[in-house]
Design a protein around this motif. Structure first.
Motif, PDB file in Angstrom:
ATOM      1  N   LEU A   6      38.018  81.062  46.922  1.00 63.11           N
ATOM      2  CA  LEU A   6      37.305  81.811  47.952  1.00 63.11           C
ATOM      3  C   LEU A   6      37.646  81.283  49.344  1.00 63.11           C
ATOM      4  CD1 LEU A   6      35.208  83.958  48.683  1.00 63.11           C
ATOM      5  CD2 LEU A   6      33.427  82.212  48.368  1.00 63.11           C
ATOM      6  N   LEU A   9      41.008  82.505  50.232  1.00 64.08           N
ATOM      7  CA  LEU A   9      40.963  83.930  50.562  1.00 64.08           C
ATOM      8  C   LEU A   9      40.553  84.138  52.013  1.00 64.08           C
ATOM      9  CD1 LEU A   9      40.958  86.961  49.825  1.00 64.08           C
ATOM     10  CD2 LEU A   9      38.577  86.675  49.115  1.00 64.08           C
ATOM     11  N   TRP A  10      39.462  83.477  52.437  1.00 68.88           N
ATOM     12  CA  TRP A  10      39.001  83.638  53.816  1.00 68.88           C
ATOM     13  C   TRP A  10      39.989  83.018  54.799  1.00 68.88           C
ATOM     14  CZ3 TRP A  10      36.077  87.346  54.963  1.00 68.88           C
ATOM     15  CH2 TRP A  10      35.034  87.751  54.148  1.00 68.88           C
ATOM     16  N   TYR A  13      42.751  85.507  55.147  1.00 67.35           N
ATOM     17  CA  TYR A  13      42.299  86.651  55.948  1.00 67.35           C
ATOM     18  C   TYR A  13      42.318  86.316  57.432  1.00 67.35           C
ATOM     19  CZ  TYR A  13      39.135  89.839  58.299  1.00 67.35           C
ATOM     20  OH  TYR A  13      38.590  90.719  59.206  1.00 67.35           O
ATOM     21  N   ALA A  55      37.162  91.432  51.136  1.00 65.24           N
ATOM     22  CA  ALA A  55      36.961  90.017  50.831  1.00 65.24           C
ATOM     23  C   ALA A  55      35.478  89.719  50.600  1.00 65.24           C
ATOM     24  CB  ALA A  55      37.506  89.156  51.969  1.00 65.24           C
ATOM     25  N   TRP A  56      34.622  90.321  51.424  1.00 62.61           N
ATOM     26  CA  TRP A  56      33.179  90.104  51.269  1.00 62.61           C
ATOM     27  C   TRP A  56      32.682  90.672  49.952  1.00 62.61           C
ATOM     28  CZ3 TRP A  56      29.682  87.245  53.871  1.00 62.61           C
ATOM     29  CH2 TRP A  56      28.325  87.464  53.590  1.00 62.61           C
ATOM     30  N   TRP A  58      34.333  90.974  47.144  1.00 64.07           N
ATOM     31  CA  TRP A  58      34.715  90.070  46.055  1.00 64.07           C
ATOM     32  C   TRP A  58      33.842  88.823  46.066  1.00 64.07           C
ATOM     33  CZ3 TRP A  58      36.981  85.096  45.747  1.00 64.07           C
ATOM     34  CH2 TRP A  58      37.359  84.723  44.447  1.00 64.07           C
ATOM     35  N   GLN A  59      33.578  88.303  47.241  1.00 64.91           N
ATOM     36  CA  GLN A  59      32.717  87.121  47.352  1.00 64.91           C
ATOM     37  C   GLN A  59      31.339  87.383  46.752  1.00 64.91           C
ATOM     38  OE1 GLN A  59      32.130  84.934  51.255  1.00 64.91           O
ATOM     39  NE2 GLN A  59      30.081  85.796  50.999  1.00 64.91           N
TER      40      GLN A  59
END
Length: 208
Positions: A6, A9-10, A13, A55-56, A58-59
């Protein structure tokens, strides 16, 4: 392992977000597609918004129960988040929203040239929008804390604080001595204590 993924990922991004905002990438796009610059900002914003939402999503799909916190901490988070949101909205009102969103670039050829803003909230701190975002992220986590949201908050705080340094370099290059004088007189994020008024040079006020 899930939290490492995670965080990556961020980080990816925000890294792509910053890379696409650089002058080098914009210049490369303009050389390859001469008609593209007028749509660049609009496309950049669309990619940023939809990428963030993906992304949010999936989080939030990760299995993570809410962390325990006392009611007074949640109440403090509501206040902090509300102040941060209000500050961010007020900071955005100081911008040309057509330019910020990208529509002004579409309607006319060429890129609008921004002016150094030293009035309104910018008379108290140089980056009120960043301050609002940091407060909003922290407040939202206090209201509904989970470990995935903690990862998001930490990466976002790190990105904003590091990105602020790059933004300072860009502004210094764009405005030269005027920004240097503004920087010496006004703090970056945290306002001075009451009674310690920020000092903005008179010539900077006139340019704004």
């Amino acid at each position: 392992m899930m939290f490492v993924a995670l965080a990556l990922l961020w980080a990816c991004y925000y890294g792509v977000h910053s890379l696409l905002a650089t002058g080098r990438v914009k210049a490369a796009v303009a050389r390859r597609w001469p008609g593209a610059p007028r749509f660049y900002r609009l496309g950049y914003n669309q990619l940023s918004v939809w990428g963030f939402l993906a992304a949010w999503h999936w989080q939030e799909s990760l299995s993570a129960p809410a962390l325990p916190r006392p009611p007074w901490l949640a109440a403090g988070g509501v206040v902090l988040g509300a102040v941060g949101l209000g500050l961010a909205v007020a900071a955005l009102r100081g911008y040309d929203l057509g330019e910020f969103a990208g529509w002004k670039y579409v309607r006319r050829a060429g890129l609008p040239t921004g002016a150094l803003r030293t009035f309104g909230l910018n008379a108290w701190v140089r980056h009120p929008l960043y301050l609002g975002v940091l407060m909003l992220v922290a407040g939202a986590w206090l209201v509904a804390p989970t470990w995935p949201r903690a990862v998001f908050g930490l990466v976002t705080w790190a990105y904003v604080l590091v990105g602020l340094r790059w933004e300072e370099r860009r502004l210094s290059a764009a405005f030269g001595p005027a920004y240097g004088a503004y920087r010496r007189g006004v703090p970056a994020l945290w306002p001075r204590w009451p009674g310690k008024k920020s000092r903005i040079p008179t010539d900077n006020k006139a340019k704004s």
